[in-house]
Motif scaffolding. Structure first.
Motif, PDB file in Angstrom:
ATOM      1  N   PHE A 135      26.234  -3.246   7.412  1.00 25.48           N
ATOM      2  CA  PHE A 135      25.686  -4.330   6.592  1.00 25.48           C
ATOM      3  C   PHE A 135      24.176  -4.431   6.746  1.00 25.48           C
ATOM      4  O   PHE A 135      23.447  -4.580   5.759  1.00 25.48           O
ATOM      5  CB  PHE A 135      26.347  -5.659   6.970  1.00 25.48           C
ATOM      6  CG  PHE A 135      25.959  -6.806   6.083  1.00 25.48           C
ATOM      7  CD1 PHE A 135      26.472  -6.917   4.805  1.00 25.48           C
ATOM      8  CD2 PHE A 135      25.069  -7.788   6.527  1.00 25.48           C
ATOM      9  CE1 PHE A 135      26.115  -7.978   3.977  1.00 25.48           C
ATOM     10  CE2 PHE A 135      24.709  -8.840   5.709  1.00 25.48           C
ATOM     11  CZ  PHE A 135      25.233  -8.935   4.437  1.00 25.48           C
ATOM     12  N   PHE A 136      23.698  -4.351   7.978  1.00 24.05           N
ATOM     13  CA  PHE A 136      22.255  -4.441   8.189  1.00 24.05           C
ATOM     14  C   PHE A 136      21.540  -3.223   7.590  1.00 24.05           C
ATOM     15  O   PHE A 136      20.472  -3.360   6.985  1.00 24.05           O
ATOM     16  CB  PHE A 136      21.940  -4.591   9.679  1.00 24.05           C
ATOM     17  CG  PHE A 136      22.015  -6.019  10.168  1.00 24.05           C
ATOM     18  CD1 PHE A 136      20.858  -6.755  10.368  1.00 24.05           C
ATOM     19  CD2 PHE A 136      23.237  -6.637  10.401  1.00 24.05           C
ATOM     20  CE1 PHE A 136      20.916  -8.072  10.796  1.00 24.05           C
ATOM     21  CE2 PHE A 136      23.308  -7.952  10.826  1.00 24.05           C
ATOM     22  CZ  PHE A 136      22.146  -8.681  11.026  1.00 24.05           C
ATOM     23  N   GLU A 137      22.131  -2.046   7.725  1.00 25.34           N
ATOM     24  CA  GLU A 137      21.540  -0.848   7.129  1.00 25.34           C
ATOM     25  C   GLU A 137      21.478  -0.963   5.609  1.00 25.34           C
ATOM     26  O   GLU A 137      20.472  -0.608   4.986  1.00 25.34           O
ATOM     27  CB  GLU A 137      22.351   0.384   7.529  1.00 25.34           C
ATOM     28  CG  GLU A 137      22.144   0.816   8.966  1.00 25.34           C
ATOM     29  CD  GLU A 137      23.097   1.929   9.383  1.00 25.34           C
ATOM     30  OE1 GLU A 137      23.847   2.427   8.499  1.00 25.34           O
ATOM     31  OE2 GLU A 137      23.094   2.297  10.571  1.00 25.34           O
ATOM     32  N   GLN A 138      22.550  -1.463   5.002  1.00 26.32           N
ATOM     33  CA  GLN A 138      22.575  -1.627   3.550  1.00 26.32           C
ATOM     34  C   GLN A 138      21.505  -2.605   3.070  1.00 26.32           C
ATOM     35  O   GLN A 138      21.039  -2.504   1.929  1.00 26.32           O
ATOM     36  CB  GLN A 138      23.956  -2.112   3.104  1.00 26.32           C
ATOM     37  CG  GLN A 138      25.049  -1.067   3.235  1.00 26.32           C
ATOM     38  CD  GLN A 138      26.441  -1.665   3.157  1.00 26.32           C
ATOM     39  OE1 GLN A 138      26.615  -2.871   2.947  1.00 26.32           O
ATOM     40  NE2 GLN A 138      27.451  -0.825   3.337  1.00 26.32           N
ATOM     41  N   ASN A 139      21.113  -3.515   3.942  1.00 29.55           N
ATOM     42  CA  ASN A 139      20.097  -4.502   3.578  1.00 29.55           C
ATOM     43  C   ASN A 139      18.713  -4.135   4.099  1.00 29.55           C
ATOM     44  O   ASN A 139      17.789  -4.960   4.064  1.00 29.55           O
ATOM     45  CB  ASN A 139      20.509  -5.886   4.085  1.00 29.55           C
ATOM     46  CG  ASN A 139      21.589  -6.515   3.225  1.00 29.55           C
ATOM     47  OD1 ASN A 139      21.297  -7.113   2.196  1.00 29.55           O
ATOM     48  ND2 ASN A 139      22.839  -6.355   3.629  1.00 29.55           N
ATOM     49  N   GLY A 140      18.560  -2.913   4.600  1.00 25.15           N
ATOM     50  CA  GLY A 140      17.252  -2.416   4.995  1.00 25.15           C
ATOM     51  C   GLY A 140      16.688  -2.995   6.269  1.00 25.15           C
ATOM     52  O   GLY A 140      15.463  -2.986   6.473  1.00 25.15           O
ATOM     53  N   VAL A 141      17.556  -3.470   7.157  1.00 29.65           N
ATOM     54  CA  VAL A 141      17.098  -4.051   8.414  1.00 29.65           C
ATOM     55  C   VAL A 141      17.557  -3.164   9.572  1.00 29.65           C
ATOM     56  O   VAL A 141      18.753  -2.865   9.713  1.00 29.65           O
ATOM     57  CB  VAL A 141      17.647  -5.480   8.611  1.00 29.65           C
ATOM     58  CG1 VAL A 141      17.184  -6.051   9.949  1.00 29.65           C
ATOM     59  CG2 VAL A 141      17.216  -6.377   7.464  1.00 29.65           C
ATOM     60  N   ASP A 142      16.617  -2.731  10.402  1.00 31.82           N
ATOM     61  CA  ASP A 142      16.912  -1.922  11.578  1.00 31.82           C
ATOM     62  C   ASP A 142      17.235  -2.870  12.727  1.00 31.82           C
ATOM     63  O   ASP A 142      16.329  -3.426  13.363  1.00 31.82           O
ATOM     64  CB  ASP A 142      15.706  -1.038  11.919  1.00 31.82           C
ATOM     65  CG  ASP A 142      15.972  -0.122  13.107  1.00 31.82           C
ATOM     66  OD1 ASP A 142      17.143  -0.007  13.512  1.00 31.82           O
ATOM     67  OD2 ASP A 142      15.000   0.455  13.641  1.00 31.82           O
ATOM     68  N   ALA A 143      18.528  -3.058  12.988  1.00 30.07           N
ATOM     69  CA  ALA A 143      18.954  -4.067  13.951  1.00 30.07           C
ATOM     70  C   ALA A 143      19.392  -3.441  15.272  1.00 30.07           C
ATOM     71  O   ALA A 143      19.910  -2.314  15.301  1.00 30.07           O
ATOM     72  CB  ALA A 143      20.105  -4.887  13.373  1.00 30.07           C
TER      73      ALA A 143
END
Length: 290
Positions: free
Chosen positions: A131-139
């Motif tokens: 989900f974070f990858e799909q939203n462009g966030v490196d978590a």
């Protein structure tokens, strides 16, 4: 014939109650026994295991049929055949949501507002990473073993948790900024087992019983009598699933039956009485099979 696996933990009580109501009572020696049986020729064995494990075991063929949540099917990436949702959860008939939550005073309004490197604690590692990858966030996603909502702000910047009502998150001072998925309880089958005609027939018969119970919940059977003169007025205020059953009485007038939502019965019965209905009976329903 079928090897069945049922969920332990938060869904356990509700699942066992559902099977009991479906005339498939689960018998075991104690409440902590992981092995059980159902006295039904379609079911050979029953195990009670954590829902996190069930999709994988069903996919691998250790069980023919299992009950788990869509959240764990997605998290594990298991290849299973879905027989459909069973719309119940821990406390209600509502689905659970897998949500992203942050401190209540955080300026973030969605996951896209979170910075790269954000610390995330969750039990759902793969779903969260995707989900974070799909939203462009490196978590920075780490596994939480419980009490996840208590880890903000010193251990985590945000959490990914499941919630049925959101009450626990609000009580911890958190706010939801995104929903990853919505999950009902789901019946899943091993694809090879489902391809077997005999096993597939047994699975569908079990589903008929379970869905029959769930369809009956929140509904009652209303029976009444009415004269020819007042029949139209009574039918005008009588709700039904499809249409009421109307039968002539031997001494004139009609007997009427209809399935009505329980939550409306306090309004329906007085309205029917005022319209001319007599001899009203409200009866519980065990199953509804369309």
């Amino acid at each position: 014939m079928l090897k069945l696996v049922l969920p332990k933990g938060s869904l356990e009580r509700a699942t066992l109650e559902l099977f009991e109501a479906a005339d498939l009572p689960v018998h075991r020696s104690s409440s902590v026994d992981y092995q059980a049986n159902i006295d039904d020729p379609r079911i050979d064995s029953v195990r009670i295991l954590r829902p996190q494990e069930i999709p994988t075991y069903v996919s691998e063929g250790l069980f023919d049929l299992g009950i788990t949540g869509r959240d764990w099917v997605e998290e594990t990436g298991s290849v299973v055949e879905s027989l459909g949702e069973l719309k119940y959860s821990k406390n209600t008939g509502n689905p659970i949501r897998m949500v992203v939550a942050v401190a209540g005073d955080s300026p973030a309004e969605s996951v896209k507002d979170l910075p790269n490197g954000v610390r995330v604690q969750t039990e759902y590692l793969e779903s969260t990473r995707r989900f974070f990858e799909q939203n462009g966030v490196d978590a920075n996603v780490r596994l939480s073993y419980g009490a996840t909502e208590a880890k903000i702000p010193d251990i985590a910047d945000c959490v990914v948790e499941i919630t049925e009502t959101g009450r626990a998150l609000r009580a911890a001072g958190l706010k939801v900024i995104d929903t990853i998925l919505t999950s009902y309880t789901e019946v899943v089958a091993n694809p090879v087992s489902f391809a077997d005609p005999e096993k597939q027939k047994a699975m569908k018969q079990v589903m008929t019983l379970l869905n029959g119970v769930l369809d009956a919940r929140g509904r009652v059977l209303l029976k009444l009598n009415v004269s020819e003169q007042k029949k139209a007025a009574v039918l005008a205020v009588l709700p039904s699933m499809k249409s009421p059953t109307v039968s002539p009485l031997s001494d004139g007038g009609f007997a009427v039956e209809s399935v009505v939502e329980k939550r409306t019965i306090n309004l329906v019965i007085p309205a029917l009485r005022e319209a001319g209905a007599t001899d009203l009976l409200e009866l519980p329903i065990s199953k509804i099979v369309p």
